[in-house]
Design a protein around this motif. Structure first.
Motif, short mmCIF file in Angstrom:
data_model
loop_
_atom_site.label_atom_id
_atom_site.label_comp_id
_atom_site.label_asym_id
_atom_site.label_seq_id
_atom_site.Cartn_x
_atom_site.Cartn_y
_atom_site.Cartn_z
N LYS A 66 0.83 -1.21 0.00
CA LYS A 66 0.00 0.00 0.00
C LYS A 66 0.87 1.26 0.00
O LYS A 66 0.58 2.23 -0.70
N ALA A 67 1.97 1.22 0.77
CA ALA A 67 2.88 2.38 0.83
C ALA A 67 3.55 2.62 -0.52
O ALA A 67 3.72 3.77 -0.94
N VAL A 68 3.91 1.54 -1.21
CA VAL A 68 4.55 1.69 -2.51
C VAL A 68 3.59 2.31 -3.52
O VAL A 68 3.95 3.24 -4.26
N ILE A 69 2.36 1.82 -3.57
CA ILE A 69 1.39 2.35 -4.53
C ILE A 69 1.05 3.80 -4.20
O ILE A 69 0.93 4.64 -5.10
N SER A 70 0.94 4.13 -2.92
CA SER A 70 0.71 5.53 -2.53
C SER A 70 1.85 6.42 -2.98
O SER A 70 1.65 7.55 -3.43
N MET A 71 3.07 5.91 -2.86
CA MET A 71 4.24 6.67 -3.32
C MET A 71 4.18 6.92 -4.81
O MET A 71 4.42 8.04 -5.28
N VAL A 72 3.81 5.90 -5.58
CA VAL A 72 3.70 6.05 -7.04
C VAL A 72 2.66 7.11 -7.39
O VAL A 72 2.89 7.99 -8.23
N LEU A 73 1.50 7.04 -6.73
CA LEU A 73 0.42 7.97 -7.05
C LEU A 73 0.74 9.41 -6.64
O LEU A 73 0.17 10.35 -7.20
N SER A 74 1.66 9.57 -5.71
CA SER A 74 1.97 10.92 -5.23
C SER A 74 3.03 11.63 -6.07
O SER A 74 3.28 12.82 -5.89
N LEU A 75 3.66 10.90 -6.97
CA LEU A 75 4.76 11.47 -7.75
C LEU A 75 4.33 11.78 -9.17
O LEU A 75 3.58 11.02 -9.79
N ALA A 76 4.84 12.87 -9.72
CA ALA A 76 4.61 13.20 -11.12
C ALA A 76 5.68 12.51 -11.97
O ALA A 76 6.80 12.31 -11.50
N PRO A 77 5.35 12.12 -13.20
CA PRO A 77 6.35 11.49 -14.06
C PRO A 77 7.43 12.49 -14.48
O PRO A 77 7.14 13.49 -15.12
N ARG A 78 8.65 12.24 -14.08
CA ARG A 78 9.76 13.13 -14.44
C ARG A 78 11.07 12.45 -14.11
O ARG A 78 11.11 11.36 -13.52
N LEU A 79 12.19 13.09 -14.50
CA LEU A 79 13.51 12.62 -14.15
C LEU A 79 14.08 13.51 -13.05
O LEU A 79 13.74 14.69 -12.95
N THR A 80 14.92 12.94 -12.21
CA THR A 80 15.59 13.75 -11.19
C THR A 80 17.09 13.76 -11.47
O THR A 80 17.65 12.78 -11.97
N GLY A 122 9.18 -11.19 -9.30
CA GLY A 122 8.92 -12.04 -8.15
C GLY A 122 7.83 -11.55 -7.22
O GLY A 122 7.73 -12.01 -6.10
N GLN A 123 6.99 -10.61 -7.66
CA GLN A 123 5.90 -10.18 -6.80
C GLN A 123 4.58 -10.33 -7.55
O GLN A 123 4.54 -10.46 -8.76
N LYS A 124 3.50 -10.34 -6.81
CA LYS A 124 2.21 -10.73 -7.37
C LYS A 124 1.63 -9.66 -8.30
O LYS A 124 2.04 -8.50 -8.29
N LEU A 125 0.65 -10.09 -9.09
CA LEU A 125 -0.04 -9.17 -9.99
C LEU A 125 -0.83 -8.14 -9.20
O LEU A 125 -1.29 -8.43 -8.10
N PRO A 126 -1.01 -6.95 -9.76
CA PRO A 126 -1.85 -5.97 -9.06
C PRO A 126 -3.31 -6.44 -9.03
O PRO A 126 -3.78 -7.13 -9.93
N SER A 127 -4.02 -6.09 -7.97
CA SER A 127 -5.44 -6.41 -7.88
C SER A 127 -6.22 -5.50 -8.82
O SER A 127 -5.68 -4.53 -9.36
N LEU A 157 -5.07 -1.78 -9.97
CA LEU A 157 -4.91 -1.45 -11.39
C LEU A 157 -5.78 -0.25 -11.76
O LEU A 157 -5.36 0.63 -12.53
N ASP A 158 -7.00 -0.20 -11.21
CA ASP A 158 -7.88 0.97 -11.45
C ASP A 158 -7.21 2.26 -10.96
O ASP A 158 -7.23 3.28 -11.65
N GLN A 159 -6.64 2.20 -9.76
CA GLN A 159 -5.96 3.37 -9.20
C GLN A 159 -4.80 3.81 -10.08
O GLN A 159 -4.64 5.00 -10.38
N LEU A 160 -3.98 2.85 -10.46
CA LEU A 160 -2.80 3.18 -11.25
C LEU A 160 -3.18 3.73 -12.62
O LEU A 160 -2.63 4.74 -13.07
N GLU A 161 -4.14 3.07 -13.27
CA GLU A 161 -4.51 3.49 -14.62
C GLU A 161 -5.11 4.90 -14.62
O GLU A 161 -4.84 5.70 -15.50
N ALA A 162 -5.92 5.19 -13.60
CA ALA A 162 -6.54 6.52 -13.53
C ALA A 162 -5.52 7.62 -13.31
O ALA A 162 -5.76 8.78 -13.64
N ASN A 163 -4.35 7.25 -12.79
CA ASN A 163 -3.33 8.24 -12.45
C ASN A 163 -2.27 8.40 -13.54
O ASN A 163 -1.41 9.27 -13.45
N LEU A 164 -2.32 7.57 -14.58
CA LEU A 164 -1.29 7.61 -15.61
C LEU A 164 -1.42 8.85 -16.48
O LEU A 164 -2.52 9.31 -16.78
#
Length: 405
Positions: free
Chosen positions: A329-343, A369-374, A378-385
């Motif tokens: 949950k923390a990893v996905i929250s981190m992804v959703l909080s960041l804008a796509p860019r380079l640092t 080696g980790q499981k598929l997204p639920s 996937l809905d959360q990630l796709e809506a944020n792309l």
């Protein structure tokens, strides 16, 4: 002038008398002769192409370099969906010593060994195994390492004794691939030999090949070595080679977690400030991969917000593979909080953890080696792309959607 000519695919030196008027012609002739003489040799060079690189066409890879398509795999049905019949596995074990060397390596490799594995291999491999004549490079990969791995997998006590004795000598001849054949766990029967390795000589040198011994301690060292390892590490903290440091930090985290995580945090800050060898890129993952504990999980979650994107990525890999709901949950929250860019860090540009972790979550979850997204994830990630990301991940998302249908 010395030239070359082609003789049946070989090369012979010849003497060409040159005058000034013929110099240009002779040079041109020499170039042509060299090219012609090289062609038969170049034709023999195999096309070694990495199969997991999506930029290459897999169809051009010769079968001997594609284990699942090789002659051995086909003949003994090693790639069959239901697995190779026992009779074929036994037949392969009996025929193993007659195979070409590259075929033997393929059979013992990660793609074919699970299908070829049978106890009839044990006496065959024990009979042909011998340690390398001289110590291999730390991360070398020879047939000896592959045989050792497979013998340990088959439960060979003979192989185990040889492996432990190779470690005890202080200058192991196997590479780390072979040395790590045993399951990761404390092996107290190595304590005396490893303790000797950690005692300095009068000239302050340590009496062993420490580049390999640190890796061994990280995997097999017991708590009995803790004081010695601490003393050596703290005497030169900040001046360690990447692999050795990761192994020692892993050892600390297993036997004294609070101390180990503190040293890891200091190492990340030190490496991140200097950029030395980019050790910090995977330091968290290398040091804590597969280890459990609330302290480790909390540390990794904290590092998701690190200044350097690669530290966050390394922490993400650990959290996603640990199958912790809180960590995921923390990893996905981190992804959703960041804008796509380079640092930019120390003059170099790095992808944000967002891009790197999206790749783990969407493009290659089974590979990492980790499981598929639920479905909800996937809905959360796709809506944020972003528009660009949506186009980039469209095919992978469609494949994941098909799983839910």
């Amino acid at each position: 002038m010395t030239s070359l000519r082609n003789i049946g695919g070989g090369i012979e030196l010849t003497q060409l008398p040159l005058s000034n008027s013929t110099h240009a012609f002779a040079v041109a002739k020499l170039v042509v002769l060299v090219l012609l003489s090289s062609m038969p040799l170049l034709a023999q060079v195999p096309q070694r192409i990495l199969e997991d690189d999506p930029g290459f066409d897999r169809t051009v890879i010769p079968n001997q370099f594609r284990p699942l398509k090789s002659r051995v795999a086909v003949q003994y049905h090693l790639a069959d969906p239901g697995g190779a019949p026992k009779s074929d596995r036994i037949a392969l074990a009996k025929a193993f010593t007659s195979l070409q060397s590259y075929e033997q390596r393929a059979v013992l490799g990660p793609e074919l060994w699970p299908a070829a594995r049978c106890h009839e291999f044990q006496p065959v491999l024990e009979a042909i195994f011998h340690l390398p004549e001289s110590p291999e490079q730390d991360y070398g990969d020879t047939i000896a390492d592959s045989i050792m791995q497979c013998l340990i997998d088959l439960g060979s006590e003979t192989a185990r004794k040889i492996l432990l004795e190779d470690i005890r000598c202080g200058y192991p001849r196997l590479a780390y691939k072979g040395l790590s054949s045993l399951p990761e766990a404390d092996i107290p029967e190595l304590d005396d030999a490893l303790h000797t390795c950690l005692k300095r000589k009068p000239n302050r040198d340590l009496p062993c090949d420490l580049s390999k011994i640190w890796l061994v301690i990280g995997r097999y060292g017991s708590a009995a070595l803790l004081d010695d390892v601490k003393s050596i590490y703290m005497s030169s903290e900040g001046a360690w080679a990447c692999d050795a440091q990761a192994a020692v930090l892993r050892y600390f985290i297993k036997h004294e977690p609070d101390f180990g995580l503190k040293r890891l945090e200091i190492a990340l800050l030190s490496r991140g400030q200097t950029g030395k060898n980019n050790c910090f890129n995977d330091a968290i993952y290398d040091a804590v991969r597969g280890l459990k504990g609330t302290g480790i999980e909390s540390f990794a979650i904290k590092q998701l917000k690190a200044d350097h994107s690669m530290i966050g990525y390394s922490a993400s890999k650990y959290l996603l593979e640990s199958e912790s709901k809180k960590g995921r949950k923390a990893v996905i929250s981190m992804v959703l909080s960041l804008a796509p860019r380079l640092t930019k860090h120390n003059g170099q540009y790095f992808p944000e953890p967002r891009e790197l972790v999206l790749n783990m979550l969407i493009s290659r979850p089974s590979f990492t080696g980790q499981k598929l997204p639920s479905r909800d994830e996937l809905d959360q990630l796709e809506a944020n792309l972003s528009i660009v990301e949506s186009e980039s991940y469209r095919d992978e998302i469609n494949k994941l959607r098909a799983v839910f249908e």
